[in-house]
Design an enzyme around this catalytic site. Structure first.
Site, mmCIF file in Angstrom:
data_model
loop_
_atom_site.group_PDB
_atom_site.id
_atom_site.type_symbol
_atom_site.label_atom_id
_atom_site.label_comp_id
_atom_site.label_asym_id
_atom_site.label_seq_id
_atom_site.Cartn_x
_atom_site.Cartn_y
_atom_site.Cartn_z
ATOM 1 N N SER A 248 -51.921 12.676 -25.893
ATOM 2 C CA SER A 248 -51.994 14.177 -26.178
ATOM 3 C C SER A 248 -53.555 14.175 -26.503
ATOM 4 O O SER A 248 -54.133 14.940 -27.561
ATOM 5 C CB SER A 248 -51.279 14.331 -27.224
ATOM 6 O OG SER A 248 -49.870 14.231 -27.115
ATOM 7 N N ARG A 249 -54.556 13.550 -26.161
ATOM 8 C CA ARG A 249 -55.854 13.586 -26.425
ATOM 9 C C ARG A 249 -56.331 13.357 -27.606
ATOM 10 O O ARG A 249 -57.687 13.573 -28.009
ATOM 11 C CB ARG A 249 -56.424 14.906 -25.937
ATOM 12 C CG ARG A 249 -56.186 15.438 -24.280
ATOM 13 C CD ARG A 249 -57.039 14.629 -23.715
ATOM 14 N NE ARG A 249 -56.963 15.026 -22.145
ATOM 15 C CZ ARG A 249 -56.365 14.410 -21.296
ATOM 16 N NH1 ARG A 249 -55.370 13.301 -21.663
ATOM 17 N NH2 ARG A 249 -56.247 14.560 -19.828
#
Length: 475
Positions: free
Chosen positions: A449-450
């Site tokens: 999710s970055r």
């Protein structure tokens, strides 16, 4: 179907400029291959199956398209599928095989035994789900080859029906997974194609030896040619126009790649957390640990790095170079002192290097100032290089404009002749090493999710001694 495509092959050919075989010619070529030209059926099957597996791996990565069902018919096409299953297993896919009409020949028995030794499950047709797309990412259609005549009989007729996309719907909402057909899509006439409109509409077609006439009717996004075994004698006899296979590849694309939505290309990284309490106090030691991980992982050129420089006015440039050494004093590479990067370093010694190890989801950015290494260091490294590379350094006035490659070839041949006696080749005075003395390091580890890990090492001073301060940066 919409797919995220990853391509490494760069030889894309005009399908109209390639030969297509009739059923009779395809059969005659097989007879020649397995007769006077000395091939055995198991050799051809191994090469064909490997080509199919390689084609699938070119487009559909196992991380995203992991579960593969291979439906094998009783003939050679089914044997190609069994071979492809073995190779796809070793490529990292989760393989399932449905082989309802087994052939009693020892060749096929051996292929089944090989898959059973890998614990590949064999599923009877009645155990397959109604909607194959609910369980499998890819189905390989290896049911019928170019010699098949007539109408498919049970259980293959029902299997084909499971894979046919209903008229007016797309594969994405029909419950049909990605379909890869081997040589001939099941339900098609070998020359006329899907004449009854009841055959498969595969996403990928892997033609073997040469495309058959029905392949002209293929409208899917991915058409590959495999079976890298056609001798020149056959190519001449049948006036075959076939594409060149790039490098050591076992397949070559013969259709235009689909358009790609660049904005949709993304990777969700899964990595161990990179925490402050786990890192080395010294960034050089931390770099060495990560560099050794990259080497141990078998990455291609783990010492490749992007070198960014800028001129006195701040105009930047960047290029890939190879790291040739590092220690507590810095990071060393070698180049021509007349190159653009050399001119920029002379005007502005501030630079940055970046290592990116995609398979490990890691990158390291290092900033600092650049200086030349000693003449002795440059001499020692220059004479450790292959003689061809030494001559290449003499030939190239890097970054200068030249009229063509022939100039390089001519100069290279002249110098090769000059130093043919084995005497030491002198290092050119305009060639040598640079060292980047680091002032800051950033270690980056990709995460889900970055929420990436970024740890910055910057120079600090404590009790009159230089130390490194470690800080976490927001992703």
């Amino acid at each position: 179907m919409g797919t995220k495509v990853v391509e490494s092959l760069n030889h894309i050919h005009d399908p109209d400029a390639i030969s297509y075989l009739s059923q009779a010619d395809a059969a005659a070529i097989d007879e020649l291959l397995m007769g006077p030209l000395g091939f055995s059926v198991d050799q051809l099957m191994e090469l064909a199956g490997l080509s199919v597996a390689a084609s699938i791996a070119e487009v559909y990565r196992p991380k995203e398209y992991n579960k593969v069902l291979i439906i094998c018919g009783p003939g050679n096409n089914g044997g190609d599928g069994l071979v492809a299953a073995r190779h796809l297993y070793h490529f990292g896919y989760m393989i399932f095989v449905s082989y309802p009409k087994r052939t009693g020949k020892s060749l096929y028995h051996g292929l089944v035994t090989q898959l059973e030794a890998l614990a590949v499950p064999f599923l009877p047709p009645e155990d397959l789900p109604t909607e194959l797309g609910s369980t499998f990412d890819i189905v390989v259609d290896a049911m019928f080859g170019f010699s098949f005549h007539g109408t498919p009989r049970p259980p293959f007729d029902a299997l084909i029906h499971k894979l046919v996309v209903p008229a007016g719907s797309s594969g994405e909402n029909s419950g049909v997974p990605i379909v890869v057909s081997v040589d001939i899509p099941s339900g098609w006439h070998v020359e006329e194609g899907d004449i009854n409109n009841t055959g498969l509409r595969p996403d990928m077609l892997v033609s073997l030896t040469a495309p058959k006439l029905c392949a002209r009717k293929f409208t899917g996004p991915h058409h590959f040619l495999g079976g890298r075994f056609v001798p020149p004698e056959i190519a001449r006899k049948y006036s075959l126009k076939l594409p060149q296979y790039p490098g050591t590849a076992m397949c070559v694309r013969i259709s235009k790649p689909p358009s790609i939505d660049v904005s949709a290309l993304r990777e969700d990284y899964v990595s161990p957390e990179f925490l402050e309490e786990h890192v080395k106090d010294d960034p050089i030691k931390q770099f060495q640990e990560w560099f050794e991980d990259a080497v141990a992982a078998g990455l291609n050129e783990p010492n490749a790095m992007a070198l960014a420089t800028a001129d006195k006015d701040g105009h930047p440039s960047v290029r890939m170079v190879l790291l040739k050494g590092f220690n507590e004093h810095g990071f060393v590479w070698y180049t021509n002192y007349g190159s653009r990067k050399a001119h920029e370093i002379l005007e502005n010694p501030n630079a940055s290097i970046l290592f990116f190890w995609e398979a490990l989801h890691r990158q390291v950015r290092i900033e600092g100032t650049v200086e030349k290494v000693s003449e002795e260091e440059s001499d020692e490294y220059f004479h450790s290089r292959p003689r061809g590379s030494q001559i290449g350094a003499l030939v190239s006035n890097q970054s200068s404009v030249i009229p063509g490659r022939h100039v390089l070839y001519q100069a290279y041949e002249e110098l090769q002749a000059k130093y043919a006696d084995g005497h030491q080749i002198p290092r050119p005075k305009n060639w040598g090493g640079y060292r980047l003395k680091p002032k800051a390091f950033e270690f980056w580890q990709g995460q889900v999710s970055r929420l990436h890990d970024r740890l910055l090492y910057s120079q600090d001073e404590s009790n009159g001694k230089q130390t490194w301060k470690i800080e976490r940066l927001a992703p």
